[in-house]
Design a protein around this motif. Structure first.
Motif, short mmCIF file in Angstrom:
data_model
loop_
_atom_site.label_atom_id
_atom_site.label_comp_id
_atom_site.label_asym_id
_atom_site.label_seq_id
_atom_site.Cartn_x
_atom_site.Cartn_y
_atom_site.Cartn_z
N PRO A 1 0.80 -1.22 0.00
CA PRO A 1 0.00 0.00 0.00
C PRO A 1 0.83 1.27 0.00
CG PRO A 1 0.01 -0.98 2.18
CD PRO A 1 0.73 -1.94 1.27
N ASP A 2 0.25 2.32 -0.57
CA ASP A 2 0.84 3.65 -0.46
C ASP A 2 0.74 4.08 0.99
OD1 ASP A 2 1.46 4.07 -3.19
OD2 ASP A 2 -0.63 4.52 -3.61
N GLY A 3 1.68 4.87 1.42
CA GLY A 3 1.67 5.35 2.80
C GLY A 3 1.35 6.83 2.88
N THR A 4 1.18 7.30 4.09
CA THR A 4 0.95 8.73 4.32
C THR A 4 2.27 9.44 4.53
OG1 THR A 4 -1.16 8.20 5.35
CG2 THR A 4 -0.27 10.39 5.78
N HIS A 5 3.14 8.82 5.33
CA HIS A 5 4.43 9.44 5.64
C HIS A 5 5.59 8.73 4.97
CE1 HIS A 5 2.48 11.99 8.55
NE2 HIS A 5 1.89 10.92 9.04
N THR A 6 5.49 7.40 4.88
CA THR A 6 6.53 6.61 4.22
C THR A 6 5.93 5.26 3.80
OG1 THR A 6 8.83 5.87 4.34
CG2 THR A 6 7.47 5.54 6.30
N SER A 7 6.53 4.66 2.81
CA SER A 7 6.06 3.35 2.33
C SER A 7 7.06 2.84 1.29
CB SER A 7 4.67 3.46 1.70
OG SER A 7 4.71 4.25 0.52
N PHE A 8 6.94 1.58 0.94
CA PHE A 8 7.78 1.05 -0.14
C PHE A 8 7.54 1.83 -1.44
CE2 PHE A 8 8.02 -3.27 2.09
CZ PHE A 8 9.32 -3.07 2.52
N PRO A 9 6.28 2.06 -1.86
CA PRO A 9 6.08 2.81 -3.10
C PRO A 9 6.68 4.21 -3.06
CG PRO A 9 4.06 1.66 -2.51
CD PRO A 9 5.00 1.52 -1.35
N MET A 10 6.55 4.88 -1.91
CA MET A 10 7.12 6.23 -1.79
C MET A 10 8.64 6.18 -1.83
SD MET A 10 4.55 7.71 1.11
CE MET A 10 5.25 9.35 1.27
N ALA A 11 9.22 5.17 -1.20
CA ALA A 11 10.68 5.07 -1.13
C ALA A 11 11.31 4.95 -2.52
CB ALA A 11 11.07 3.87 -0.27
N VAL A 12 10.65 4.24 -3.42
CA VAL A 12 11.22 4.05 -4.77
C VAL A 12 10.57 4.98 -5.81
CG1 VAL A 12 11.89 1.67 -4.31
CG2 VAL A 12 9.66 2.13 -5.37
N LYS A 13 9.70 5.86 -5.34
CA LYS A 13 8.99 6.78 -6.24
C LYS A 13 8.27 6.01 -7.34
CE LYS A 13 12.02 10.56 -5.13
NZ LYS A 13 12.94 11.57 -5.57
N ARG A 14 7.53 4.98 -6.90
CA ARG A 14 6.81 4.10 -7.83
C ARG A 14 5.86 4.91 -8.71
NH1 ARG A 14 1.98 2.07 -8.25
NH2 ARG A 14 1.37 2.81 -6.21
N GLU A 15 5.86 4.59 -10.00
CA GLU A 15 4.94 5.22 -10.95
C GLU A 15 3.76 4.29 -11.17
OE1 GLU A 15 7.49 6.08 -14.29
OE2 GLU A 15 8.67 7.51 -13.13
N ASP A 16 2.69 4.79 -11.78
CA ASP A 16 1.44 4.03 -11.94
C ASP A 16 1.60 2.71 -12.68
OD1 ASP A 16 0.04 5.95 -10.53
OD2 ASP A 16 -0.70 6.97 -12.33
N ASP A 17 2.56 2.63 -13.58
CA ASP A 17 2.75 1.41 -14.37
C ASP A 17 3.86 0.51 -13.81
OD1 ASP A 17 4.83 3.15 -15.00
OD2 ASP A 17 4.87 2.60 -17.12
N GLU A 18 4.15 0.67 -12.52
CA GLU A 18 5.23 -0.09 -11.88
C GLU A 18 4.75 -0.86 -10.66
OE1 GLU A 18 9.08 2.70 -12.88
OE2 GLU A 18 7.91 3.18 -11.09
N VAL A 19 5.55 -1.83 -10.28
CA VAL A 19 5.34 -2.64 -9.08
C VAL A 19 6.63 -2.56 -8.27
CG1 VAL A 19 5.14 -5.04 -8.28
CG2 VAL A 19 3.69 -4.22 -10.12
#
Length: 117
Positions: free
Chosen positions: A47-65
């Motif tokens: 899941p996306d996070g509010t303050h931090t998360s795996f997706p936020m850490a790698v700046k995940r884009e919509d077409d990425e995992v």
């Protein structure tokens, strides 16, 4: 205790098979340098996070995992020696890297607890 090199990186959804192929190609190389285990995981519930998360850490884009992976080594000395040799190995330089290495993060970790069923 063993030593683990961990990685977190975004991978384009369309490149999943290509990523798996690159892992299959890399494993014999890692193993030849003393790696005991190579695990690649494809994000399914990240899941996306509010303050931090795996997706936020790698700046995940919509077409990425987000992909989380690790290599287990017998010890830190083996891992350090392997990475030094791999950086000079032509096989490593020619390897397909189907991800944005600028957004990849990695680190080495000493194992402090390890149990298996």
């Amino acid at each position: 205790m063993s030593y683990v090199t961990g990685f977190l990186t975004p991978v384009k959804i369309k490149d999943k098979d290509r990523y798996i192929k690159s892992a299959e190609t890399a494993w014999p190389l890692f193993q030849s340098y003393g790696c005991l285990e190579h695990v690649e995981t494809w994000g399914e519930d990240v899941p996306d996070g509010t303050h931090t998360s795996f997706p936020m850490a790698v700046k995940r884009e919509d077409d990425e995992v987000v992909v989380f992976s690790w290599l287990r080594w017998p010890d830190k000395a083996t891992a350090d020696e392997a990475w030094a040799k791999m950086m000079e190995d032509p096989a490593m330089k020619d390897m397909d890297m189907p991800f944005d290495g600028k957004r990849m993060m990695w680190g080495g970790f000493g194992v402090i607890f390890d149990q298996k069923a």
